[in-house]
Design a protein around this motif. Structure first.
Motif, PDB file in Angstrom:
ATOM      1  N   LEU A  45       0.808  -1.216   0.000  1.00 22.28           N
ATOM      2  CA  LEU A  45       0.000   0.000   0.000  1.00 22.28           C
ATOM      3  C   LEU A  45       0.841   1.266   0.000  1.00 22.28           C
ATOM      4  CD1 LEU A  45      -3.122   0.766   0.326  1.00 22.28           C
ATOM      5  CD2 LEU A  45      -2.534   1.213   2.701  1.00 22.28           C
ATOM      6  N   HIS A 112      -0.949  -5.271  -0.157  1.00 25.95           N
ATOM      7  CA  HIS A 112      -1.963  -4.834  -1.111  1.00 25.95           C
ATOM      8  C   HIS A 112      -1.600  -5.259  -2.529  1.00 25.95           C
ATOM      9  CE1 HIS A 112      -4.021  -1.919  -3.788  1.00 25.95           C
ATOM     10  NE2 HIS A 112      -5.009  -2.037  -2.911  1.00 25.95           N
ATOM     11  N   ILE A 148      -8.047   1.012   8.889  1.00 24.96           N
ATOM     12  CA  ILE A 148      -8.578   1.511   7.621  1.00 24.96           C
ATOM     13  C   ILE A 148      -9.782   2.409   7.875  1.00 24.96           C
ATOM     14  CG2 ILE A 148      -9.720   0.829   5.476  1.00 24.96           C
ATOM     15  CD1 ILE A 148      -7.936  -1.741   5.610  1.00 24.96           C
ATOM     16  N   LEU A 210      -7.844   3.086   0.060  1.00 25.21           N
ATOM     17  CA  LEU A 210      -8.546   2.699   1.280  1.00 25.21           C
ATOM     18  C   LEU A 210     -10.056   2.864   1.125  1.00 25.21           C
ATOM     19  CD1 LEU A 210      -6.230   4.180   4.060  1.00 25.21           C
ATOM     20  CD2 LEU A 210      -6.258   1.850   3.116  1.00 25.21           C
ATOM     21  N   TRP A 213     -11.450  -0.220  -0.208  1.00 26.97           N
ATOM     22  CA  TRP A 213     -10.908  -1.428   0.408  1.00 26.97           C
ATOM     23  C   TRP A 213     -11.958  -2.503   0.642  1.00 26.97           C
ATOM     24  CZ3 TRP A 213      -5.799  -2.470   1.615  1.00 26.97           C
ATOM     25  CH2 TRP A 213      -5.573  -3.632   2.369  1.00 26.97           C
TER      26      TRP A 213
END
Length: 310
Positions: A45, A112, A148, A210, A213
């Protein structure tokens, strides 16, 4: 292939080329090194192509390595409003492959980036040979969900925009949390992560990832039904604080041919923490899948989890 290119000689005696490739009309950066079957590296990420540098010399001994910066981070172009979903990122990796003359490749992806690789394998099966996935973000791990949700809040969004300007000791504390032993932070790591975050547009890009996500994890859970044919190695540090090692068990069931290796003492960044062990595991698997002789010592199977450890 490349719009710009020059040589680097600073990583473990291995020459690396920097390339910029046009993807969706924007400049995507990658580091290229080595000789052999193509191996695409996808970062996490907040990671960049450069965060792979401790592991690149070992990987480049057996593969032609392409460490890619996603559009929006690292040395790639920032694109306001870019679609940051897993599906869109997988599409861009495939376009990068097209522009780079790569038909199919092995993939080594972390966090990620592992989720991106899984989505790519599900949607573009002809482009993937083997998967090495380190602690891939997956729908079976809820470890990061509270963090998150925080960053998606007003306070979290404000804080995200302050991170790159925090005093260095606070940055070291934040990054050190990703190590199994926070006191062993690798020299130069702070600059690779926080230097990228200081580029205007980077934080907005991370927050956009995010924001998708939870929808992405739902879509990925459905996509996992289409990855069973790929030989896969799942790697985890046993001190990972970002993606739960327990999530490896349901993830393993998505593959017909899968190996699972745990690296004792490592956290979420073993390619920085213990690059020799990390590359030995990855190379051993890839060489065997390619029908070549195995590099390094045989792995030891630990019962009852069937995790291989050093």
């Amino acid at each position: 292939m490349a719009l710009a290119r020059w040589m680097l000689n600073s990583v473990g005696g291995i020459q690396m080329e920097k390339h910029w490739v046009e993807v969706e009309g924007h400049q995507m950066h990658c580091l290229k090194a080595g000789d052999g079957p193509d191996l695409v590296l996808l970062h996490g990420l907040l990671g960049t192509a450069s965060t792979w540098e401790p592991a690149i010399p070992g990987l480049a001994a057996h593969s032609t390595v392409y460490a890619v910066d996603a559009l929006g981070i690292g040395e790639s172009e920032r694109v306001p409003g870019i679609d940051a979903s897993l599906r869109a990122q997988a599409d861009r990796v495939v376009e990068f492959m097209d522009q780079s003359g790569l038909g199919s490749a092995d993939f080594l992806a972390t966090s990620h980036g592992g989720a991106v690789a899984l989505m790519l394998a599900a949607n573009y099966p002809s482009r993937v040979r083997n998967l090495v996935l380190h602690a891939p973000a997956n729908p079976f791990s809820r470890l990061a969900d509270p963090l998150i949700r925080f960053y998606l809040s007003g306070l979290g969004t404000w804080f995200a925009n302050q991170i790159a300007g925090l005093p260095e000791p606070m940055q070291a504390l934040a990054l050190g949390r990703m190590y199994g032993d926070p006191t062993q932070l690798r020299e130069g790591s702070l600059g690779k992560y926080f230097g990228s975050l200081r580029v205007p547009g980077t934080v907005a890009y991370v927050l956009s990832m995010l924001s998708c996500w939870f929808d992405d994890m739902g879509e990925l859970e459905l996509a996992l039904k289409h990855v069973c044919q790929f030989p896969a190695l799942l790697l985890w540090g046993d001190r990972d604080r970002a993606v739960a090692v327990e999530s490896a068990e349901p993830l393993k069931r998505c593959f017909a041919q899968v190996e699972f290796a745990v690296i004792p003492g490592a956290g979420h960044l073993p390619y920085e923490e213990c690059p020799e062990t990390f590359t030995r595991l990855a190379n051993s698997f890839l060489l065997r899948m390619r029908g070549q002789s195995e590099a390094g010592p045989q792995l030891v199977v630990r019962e009852p989890s069937h995790a291989k450890t050093f």
